[in-house]
Design an enzyme around this catalytic site. Structure first.
Site, PDB file in Angstrom:
ATOM      1  N   CYS A 166       0.855  -1.183   0.000  1.00 50.45           N
ATOM      2  CA  CYS A 166       0.000   0.000   0.000  1.00 50.45           C
ATOM      3  C   CYS A 166       0.891   1.233   0.000  1.00 50.45           C
ATOM      4  O   CYS A 166       1.994   1.221   0.518  1.00 50.45           O
ATOM      5  CB  CYS A 166      -0.947   0.078   1.193  1.00 50.45           C
ATOM      6  SG  CYS A 166      -1.983  -1.362   1.385  1.00 50.45           S
ATOM      7  N   ARG A 208       3.410  -0.249  -5.096  1.00 51.43           N
ATOM      8  CA  ARG A 208       3.215  -0.827  -3.762  1.00 51.43           C
ATOM      9  C   ARG A 208       1.864  -1.517  -3.612  1.00 51.43           C
ATOM     10  O   ARG A 208       1.584  -2.141  -2.588  1.00 51.43           O
ATOM     11  CB  ARG A 208       3.333   0.262  -2.702  1.00 51.43           C
ATOM     12  CG  ARG A 208       4.731   0.834  -2.604  1.00 51.43           C
ATOM     13  CD  ARG A 208       4.776   1.881  -1.533  1.00 51.43           C
ATOM     14  NE  ARG A 208       4.602   1.306  -0.216  1.00 51.43           N
ATOM     15  CZ  ARG A 208       5.557   1.199   0.689  1.00 51.43           C
ATOM     16  NH1 ARG A 208       6.757   1.617   0.406  1.00 51.43           N
ATOM     17  NH2 ARG A 208       5.323   0.672   1.864  1.00 51.43           N
ATOM     18  N   TRP A 237      -3.049  -2.486  -1.457  1.00 49.61           N
ATOM     19  CA  TRP A 237      -2.818  -3.909  -1.696  1.00 49.61           C
ATOM     20  C   TRP A 237      -3.665  -4.623  -0.645  1.00 49.61           C
ATOM     21  O   TRP A 237      -3.423  -4.487   0.559  1.00 49.61           O
ATOM     22  CB  TRP A 237      -1.343  -4.247  -1.533  1.00 49.61           C
ATOM     23  CG  TRP A 237      -1.020  -5.681  -1.867  1.00 49.61           C
ATOM     24  CD1 TRP A 237      -0.783  -6.192  -3.107  1.00 49.61           C
ATOM     25  CD2 TRP A 237      -0.895  -6.780  -0.954  1.00 49.61           C
ATOM     26  NE1 TRP A 237      -0.536  -7.540  -3.020  1.00 49.61           N
ATOM     27  CE2 TRP A 237      -0.589  -7.923  -1.719  1.00 49.61           C
ATOM     28  CE3 TRP A 237      -1.013  -6.913   0.422  1.00 49.61           C
ATOM     29  CZ2 TRP A 237      -0.404  -9.178  -1.144  1.00 49.61           C
ATOM     30  CZ3 TRP A 237      -0.832  -8.164   1.006  1.00 49.61           C
ATOM     31  CH2 TRP A 237      -0.524  -9.285   0.211  1.00 49.61           C
ATOM     32  N   ASN A 290      -1.501   2.024   6.333  1.00 49.35           N
ATOM     33  CA  ASN A 290      -0.742   0.840   5.892  1.00 49.35           C
ATOM     34  C   ASN A 290      -0.478  -0.030   7.114  1.00 49.35           C
ATOM     35  O   ASN A 290      -0.236   0.503   8.193  1.00 49.35           O
ATOM     36  CB  ASN A 290       0.618   1.240   5.315  1.00 49.35           C
ATOM     37  CG  ASN A 290       0.504   1.837   3.947  1.00 49.35           C
ATOM     38  OD1 ASN A 290      -0.580   1.889   3.379  1.00 49.35           O
ATOM     39  ND2 ASN A 290       1.629   2.297   3.405  1.00 49.35           N
ATOM     40  N   GLY A 291      -0.423  -1.349   6.909  1.00 49.60           N
ATOM     41  CA  GLY A 291      -0.150  -2.239   8.043  1.00 49.60           C
ATOM     42  C   GLY A 291      -1.388  -3.054   8.365  1.00 49.60           C
ATOM     43  O   GLY A 291      -2.333  -3.103   7.564  1.00 49.60           O
ATOM     44  N   GLU A 315      16.456 -17.708  -8.999  1.00 52.29           N
ATOM     45  CA  GLU A 315      16.055 -16.328  -9.282  1.00 52.29           C
ATOM     46  C   GLU A 315      15.396 -16.215 -10.666  1.00 52.29           C
ATOM     47  O   GLU A 315      14.393 -15.520 -10.833  1.00 52.29           O
ATOM     48  CB  GLU A 315      17.289 -15.411  -9.186  1.00 52.29           C
ATOM     49  CG  GLU A 315      17.109 -13.983  -9.671  1.00 52.29           C
ATOM     50  CD  GLU A 315      16.122 -13.151  -8.853  1.00 52.29           C
ATOM     51  OE1 GLU A 315      15.621 -13.636  -7.829  1.00 52.29           O
ATOM     52  OE2 GLU A 315      15.835 -12.018  -9.276  1.00 52.29           O
ATOM     53  N   LYS A 355      11.658 -14.877 -11.318  1.00 54.67           N
ATOM     54  CA  LYS A 355      11.410 -13.728 -12.204  1.00 54.67           C
ATOM     55  C   LYS A 355      10.377 -14.083 -13.264  1.00 54.67           C
ATOM     56  O   LYS A 355       9.441 -13.342 -13.495  1.00 54.67           O
ATOM     57  CB  LYS A 355      12.738 -13.342 -12.853  1.00 54.67           C
ATOM     58  CG  LYS A 355      12.959 -11.909 -13.067  1.00 54.67           C
ATOM     59  CD  LYS A 355      13.572 -11.179 -11.891  1.00 54.67           C
ATOM     60  CE  LYS A 355      12.818 -11.330 -10.599  1.00 54.67           C
ATOM     61  NZ  LYS A 355      13.464 -10.799  -9.458  1.00 54.67           N
ATOM     62  N   GLU A 384       6.824 -14.595 -11.710  1.00 52.66           N
ATOM     63  CA  GLU A 384       6.141 -13.446 -11.113  1.00 52.66           C
ATOM     64  C   GLU A 384       5.677 -12.424 -12.138  1.00 52.66           C
ATOM     65  O   GLU A 384       4.662 -11.768 -11.931  1.00 52.66           O
ATOM     66  CB  GLU A 384       6.948 -12.794  -9.992  1.00 52.66           C
ATOM     67  CG  GLU A 384       8.071 -11.889 -10.398  1.00 52.66           C
ATOM     68  CD  GLU A 384       8.727 -11.186  -9.202  1.00 52.66           C
ATOM     69  OE1 GLU A 384       8.033 -10.729  -8.302  1.00 52.66           O
ATOM     70  OE2 GLU A 384       9.972 -11.093  -9.211  1.00 52.66           O
ATOM     71  N   HIS A 424      16.896 -36.161  -9.286  1.00 55.89           N
ATOM     72  CA  HIS A 424      16.236 -36.701  -8.083  1.00 55.89           C
ATOM     73  C   HIS A 424      14.736 -36.400  -8.093  1.00 55.89           C
ATOM     74  O   HIS A 424      14.090 -36.439  -7.048  1.00 55.89           O
ATOM     75  CB  HIS A 424      16.887 -36.121  -6.824  1.00 55.89           C
ATOM     76  CG  HIS A 424      18.330 -36.510  -6.684  1.00 55.89           C
ATOM     77  ND1 HIS A 424      18.725 -37.767  -6.302  1.00 55.89           N
ATOM     78  CD2 HIS A 424      19.472 -35.822  -6.940  1.00 55.89           C
ATOM     79  CE1 HIS A 424      20.053 -37.837  -6.302  1.00 55.89           C
ATOM     80  NE2 HIS A 424      20.526 -36.669  -6.690  1.00 55.89           N
ATOM     81  N   LYS A 443       5.317  -4.269  -4.103  1.00 54.76           N
ATOM     82  CA  LYS A 443       6.774  -4.150  -4.072  1.00 54.76           C
ATOM     83  C   LYS A 443       7.345  -4.439  -2.694  1.00 54.76           C
ATOM     84  O   LYS A 443       8.302  -5.176  -2.558  1.00 54.76           O
ATOM     85  CB  LYS A 443       7.167  -2.740  -4.515  1.00 54.76           C
ATOM     86  CG  LYS A 443       8.656  -2.480  -4.548  1.00 54.76           C
ATOM     87  CD  LYS A 443       9.318  -3.254  -5.646  1.00 54.76           C
ATOM     88  CE  LYS A 443      10.806  -3.045  -5.713  1.00 54.76           C
ATOM     89  NZ  LYS A 443      11.452  -4.086  -6.515  1.00 54.76           N
TER      90      LYS A 443
HETATM   91  O1  M6R Z   1      12.507  -5.391  -0.324  1.00 52.77           O
HETATM   92  P1  M6R Z   1      13.052  -6.787  -0.174  1.00 52.77           P
HETATM   93  O2  M6R Z   1      14.345  -6.994  -0.906  1.00 52.77           O
HETATM   94  O3  M6R Z   1      13.172  -7.204   1.272  1.00 52.77           O
HETATM   95  O4  M6R Z   1      11.972  -7.714  -0.844  1.00 52.77           O
HETATM   96  C1  M6R Z   1      12.101  -9.095  -0.812  1.00 52.77           C
HETATM   97  C2  M6R Z   1      11.146  -9.771  -1.771  1.00 52.77           C
HETATM   98  O5  M6R Z   1       9.823  -9.402  -1.471  1.00 52.77           O
HETATM   99  C3  M6R Z   1      11.438  -9.410  -3.223  1.00 52.77           C
HETATM  100  O6  M6R Z   1      12.743  -9.738  -3.577  1.00 52.77           O
HETATM  101  C4  M6R Z   1      10.451 -10.143  -4.151  1.00 52.77           C
HETATM  102  O7  M6R Z   1      10.660 -11.517  -4.097  1.00 52.77           O
HETATM  103  C5  M6R Z   1      10.574  -9.620  -5.568  1.00 52.77           C
HETATM  104  N1  M6R Z   1       9.266  -9.381  -6.104  1.00 52.77           N
HETATM  105  C6  M6R Z   1      11.289 -10.545  -6.489  1.00 52.77           C
HETATM  106  O8  M6R Z   1      11.397 -10.032  -7.763  1.00 52.77           O
END
Ligand code: M6R
Length: 609
Positions: free
Chosen positions: A2, A27, A73, A99-100, A483, A487, A490, A506, A604
């Site tokens: 948010c 966000r 969010w 927020n929260g 990673e 990527k 997501e 395995h 984010k």
């Molecule tokens: O702000 P942060 O680096 O702590 O965030 C961690 C994860 O939420 C962040 O890396 C998330 O997995 C990304 N969307 C990956 O692309």
């Protein structure tokens, strides 16, 4: 999660607030809303992205020089207009953006309903507006009413409150969810993230947990839940405004991928002493003596930051000879981690606000570990909660998918490894010089990968119809496989799995047939031949292979498609191999007509556990 914006000053508030919301949309984008004070509180809200709110606002012509706004969010309550912020009390005299999570909202709501309050949303946040109204009806002035209300809630908040009868005044309070006040000339801004306000001012004050500020056009009065007169701490952010806008690029994700040479340059600036052969990390110097004594490092992070931590594990064990474990921050405190005063717990986080990572640090501090941060966002909660640390200097990352922050995390982790190796007399000078020279030439090598974007585009085009993809890598490349899969899934919603190549036989190999491609990371490193054997095993099952390699002569007998990246030392090679994977994910999302900057269901910075 948010985004919050507030404004009080001499400009029309609505355009300022909407400009800020557009910067914060990453966000959360389930719904958005604004509330303007103009003798009364006028609220306009809308389901969906900020563009939908824009359309609605065009019909309202909101006038007024103070107001609050929010992009959501969803946590409690579906993404519908009635659950959008700002939320108001019964009489329309108080509006809040929050927020929260208010953990005890159900019991508070029941209590307030019993006292005649009528709720209009399913959110936890609305309870705050009613609590404040209730306290004011009992005779308390605004600040005391907010204090009394916050004393009743359990959970986290970044909160901004506006009152119908208090022109040109906003109140803001923080507990576990970030807030920053921007200081202008006869005007003030409030935001959950500086990127919303840096086009207006770079003089800012970050609120600490438990603090409340009364912000008017004339000034800021700071106090805490339990005391008066908290001193001001104004700091100047040296972010460039352009870094928070996408310029000529179609998406932030692409912009952030393309600016990685500059990002690495910024991350290593002043930290690579080629003449002395040293890594210079002033942020760790204060804890040098403790760093000499530690016998173990635990790296904590989530998502991409966790995978960067896995690369860090290889780096620090190889270059500094210290035992490292990497933990998902979200699991760390649910185990009984063996943490002592000789353990250093290093939090890796782009936002510096990820709730799980912050909680891991709180737990580590409780156990008296040395706490360190590798954080991108200056002044963020993790940066402030840790004993010492190093900033990424990657600039604001707006795309929800972490790209430049991930690359910069690996870059800085390699510097931390050299720093620790030298501090503890473990790392031979020649090896230190090799890593530092490798880092020094890295921006140029990354330029080369990006200049060859065409080879990635061709692969992405060829496989645009794929429904599944396996990513494989070994040793330093295993975290890059994880990673790459994260990527792709997501931003493009293609099912992807990342595996260490050695684990493939395995289990995952059972998935492979001619419709299930694998992207295999196989630079010419110490495990190159083993990885090539794994490719053969996949080919024997007719699985299409896309190889990301440094080997110009890798024949098409081994792989169906080859993406070549420049060669560097094994420990730094992940910085180069991840870039084609970022581009593949980006291209796949765009080819499917998706917005890679705002993938569904994501936000984010994940400030809830
Ligand atoms: O702000 P942060 O680096 O702590 O965030 C961690 C994860 O939420 C962040 O890396 C998330 O997995 C990304 N969307 C990956 O692309």
């Amino acid at each position: 999660m948010c985004g919050i914006v507030g404004y009080v000053g001499n400009k029309q508030a609505a355009p300022v607030l909407m400009g800020g919301l557009r910067k914060l949309e990453y966000r959360g984008y389930d719904s958005a809303g604004v509330c303007i004070q103009n003798g009364r509180l006028t609220t306009v809200r809308s389901e969906g992205k900020i563009a939908a709110l824009d359309l609605k606002l065009a019909k309202h012509h909101l006038q007024g020089t103070s107001g609050i706004a929010h992009t959501r969010w969803a946590t409690h309550g579906v993404p519908e207009e009635r659950n959008a912020h700002p939320h108001r009390d019964c009489s329309g005299s108080v509006a809040v953006v929050h927020n929260g999570i208010i953990e005890n909202f159900l019991e508070l709501r029941e209590e307030l309903t019993g006292k005649g309050h009528i709720f209009h949303s399913d959110t936890d946040s609305e309870v705050l507006a009613h609590l404040i109204e209730h306290e004011m009806e009992a005779g308390l002035p605004a600040l005391q009413a907010i204090r009394a209300s916050l004393a009743c809630v359990r959970g986290t908040y970044g909160l901004v409150v506006i009152f119908k009868d208090l022109p040109q005044t906003l109140f803001t309070a923080r507990m576990g969810s970030p807030l920053v006040i921007g200081i202008g000339d006869g005007e003030h801004y409030i935001a959950s993230d500086p990127s919303a306000i840096i086009e207006h001012t770079r003089d800012v004050m970050f609120l600490d947990d438990g603090e409340i500020a009364c912000v008017s056009s004339e000034g800021i009065t700071l106090c805490a839940l339990d005391r008066e007169d908290v001193p001001h701490r104004i700091q100047h952010l040296d972010w460039e405004v352009e870094t928070a806008s996408r310029g000529e690029h179609a998406h932030f994700m692409l912009k952030e991928i393309m600016e990685q040479p500059q990002v690495i340059e910024n991350s290593i600036r002043g930290r690579v002493d080629l003449i002395g052969g040293r890594a210079v990390l002033g942020g760790l110097d204060d804890v040098r003596d403790r760093l000499k004594e530690i016998d173990r490092i635990v790296i904590v992070g989530c998502g991409s930051a966790y995978y960067a931590g896995l690369v860090g594990e290889y780096l620090i064990e190889e270059l500094a000879g210290i035992s490292v474990e990497v933990e998902l921050a979200s699991e760390f405190r649910y185990r009984k981690p063996i943490i002592t005063e000789r353990t250093a717990v290093l939090a890796v986080s782009q936002s510096g606000e990820t709730a799980d990572t912050l909680e891991a640090i709180v737990e580590a501090k409780r156990k008296r570990a040395l706490t360190l941060g590798l954080v991108n966002t200056v002044g963020s909660s993790i940066a402030r909660a840790t004993d010492a640390g190093v900033y990424n200097h990657a600039g604001p990352e707006i795309g929800v998918a972490s790209t430049k922050a991930f690359v910069s995390q690996m870059t800085v982790l390699s510097l931390i490894a050299v720093y620790l190796g030298q501090l503890r007399g473990f790392l031979p000078e020649s090896k230190a010089r090799e890593v530092l020279a490798g880092l020094h030439e890295m921006p140029e090598l990354v330029e080369k990968v990006l200049a060859n974007r065409g080879q990635v585009t061709r692969v992405a085009e060829k496989y645009r119809g794929m429904e599944n993809c396996l990513f494989l890598g070994r040793k330093y490349q295993a975290p890059i496989a994880y990673e790459g899969a994260l990527k792709l899934k997501e931003v493009s919603y293609i099912h992807a799995e990342g595996y260490s190549s050695g684990e493939m036989k395995h289990g995952p190999i059972a998935l492979i047939d001619k419709s299930f491609p694998s992207i295999v990371l196989c630079p010419q490193d110490s495990v190159y031949e083993k990885t090539c054997s794994n490719i053969s095993e996949l080919r024997a099952r007719k699985g299409p292979i896309i190889a990301v390699t440094t080997c110009g002569s890798m024949s098409h007998v081994q792989a169906d498609d080859v993406i070549i990246v420049p060669h560097t030392m094994e420990a730094l090679q992940p910085i180069l191999t991840v870039i084609p994977l970022q581009l593949i994910a980006y291209e796949a999302a765009v080819a499917r007509g998706l917005d890679p900057d705002k993938p569904r269901n994501l936000a984010k910075s994940v400030t809830v556990e």
